[in-house]
Design a protein around this motif. Sequence first.
Motif, short mmCIF file in Angstrom:
data_model
loop_
_atom_site.label_atom_id
_atom_site.label_comp_id
_atom_site.label_asym_id
_atom_site.label_seq_id
_atom_site.Cartn_x
_atom_site.Cartn_y
_atom_site.Cartn_z
N LEU A 27 0.82 -1.22 0.00
CA LEU A 27 0.00 0.00 0.00
C LEU A 27 0.85 1.26 0.00
O LEU A 27 0.52 2.24 -0.66
CB LEU A 27 -0.96 0.00 1.19
CG LEU A 27 -2.11 -1.00 1.09
CD1 LEU A 27 -2.85 -1.11 2.43
CD2 LEU A 27 -3.07 -0.62 -0.02
N ALA A 33 -5.14 3.98 -4.21
CA ALA A 33 -5.80 2.96 -3.38
C ALA A 33 -5.91 1.66 -4.19
O ALA A 33 -6.05 1.68 -5.40
CB ALA A 33 -7.18 3.45 -2.95
N SER A 67 -11.08 2.35 3.98
CA SER A 67 -11.66 1.77 2.77
C SER A 67 -12.44 2.83 2.01
O SER A 67 -12.98 3.76 2.60
CB SER A 67 -12.56 0.58 3.11
OG SER A 67 -13.64 0.99 3.90
N ARG A 76 -11.70 -0.24 -2.31
CA ARG A 76 -10.26 0.00 -2.38
C ARG A 76 -9.78 0.37 -0.99
O ARG A 76 -10.53 0.86 -0.16
CB ARG A 76 -9.95 1.15 -3.35
CG ARG A 76 -10.53 1.01 -4.73
CD ARG A 76 -9.78 0.02 -5.60
NE ARG A 76 -10.43 -0.13 -6.88
CZ ARG A 76 -10.13 0.57 -7.96
NH1 ARG A 76 -9.19 1.48 -7.92
NH2 ARG A 76 -10.79 0.35 -9.08
N TYR A 77 -8.49 0.14 -0.76
CA TYR A 77 -7.87 0.41 0.54
C TYR A 77 -6.68 1.34 0.36
O TYR A 77 -5.91 1.21 -0.60
CB TYR A 77 -7.40 -0.89 1.19
CG TYR A 77 -8.53 -1.87 1.40
CD1 TYR A 77 -9.35 -1.79 2.52
CD2 TYR A 77 -8.80 -2.86 0.46
CE1 TYR A 77 -10.40 -2.67 2.71
CE2 TYR A 77 -9.85 -3.75 0.64
CZ TYR A 77 -10.64 -3.65 1.76
OH TYR A 77 -11.68 -4.52 1.93
N ALA A 78 -6.52 2.26 1.30
CA ALA A 78 -5.40 3.20 1.27
C ALA A 78 -4.91 3.44 2.69
O ALA A 78 -5.66 3.32 3.66
CB ALA A 78 -5.85 4.53 0.64
N HIS A 93 -12.10 11.59 -2.11
CA HIS A 93 -11.32 10.68 -2.96
C HIS A 93 -11.62 11.02 -4.42
O HIS A 93 -12.71 11.49 -4.74
CB HIS A 93 -11.69 9.22 -2.68
CG HIS A 93 -11.33 8.80 -1.30
ND1 HIS A 93 -12.23 8.84 -0.25
CD2 HIS A 93 -10.17 8.37 -0.78
CE1 HIS A 93 -11.62 8.44 0.85
NE2 HIS A 93 -10.37 8.14 0.56
N CYS A 104 -6.53 9.44 -2.68
CA CYS A 104 -6.95 10.26 -1.54
C CYS A 104 -6.54 11.69 -1.83
O CYS A 104 -5.41 11.93 -2.25
CB CYS A 104 -6.27 9.80 -0.25
SG CYS A 104 -6.79 8.19 0.32
#
Length: 136
Positions: A27, A33, A67, A76-78, A93, A104
């Motif tokens: 990440l 993300a 998320s 999606r994950y960041a 976002h 982000c």
Amino acid sequence: MIDEANALLGNKNLSRTPCRVDVLRTLLESGSALSETEIRNKLSYTFDRTTIYRTLRSFLDQDVIHSIALEGGDVRYAITRHKHKSKEHFHAHFYCDGCNNVYCLPRPEFTPPVLPEGFAASGYDLIINGRCKSCN
């Protein structure tokens, strides 16, 4: 990136398992993300899906990551880079219609809307659609 991953884990008193370090490294190295599948495909090692899922859940619970729910059910994950807890700090976002990346935005922070009496929000999602610098 490994040092930053270890620092993030240490700051949240999370053990430094190979999966956690590898997911954080992935990440941190990403410019946008990532979905769970994208994370799995970029990991240095092969971990079973349950281990990755539990790692992501643990990171979400500890505000290490956040998320982003997209239209169509994609998530999606960041990395959570702000100093405030995610439940108190809201940011936007950007979803690129060209490359499908999600970024982000450090600004704009936004003020949550005023809700009718008796309503209580549990979170806010602000997604701006358009084309990123590379696709424009």
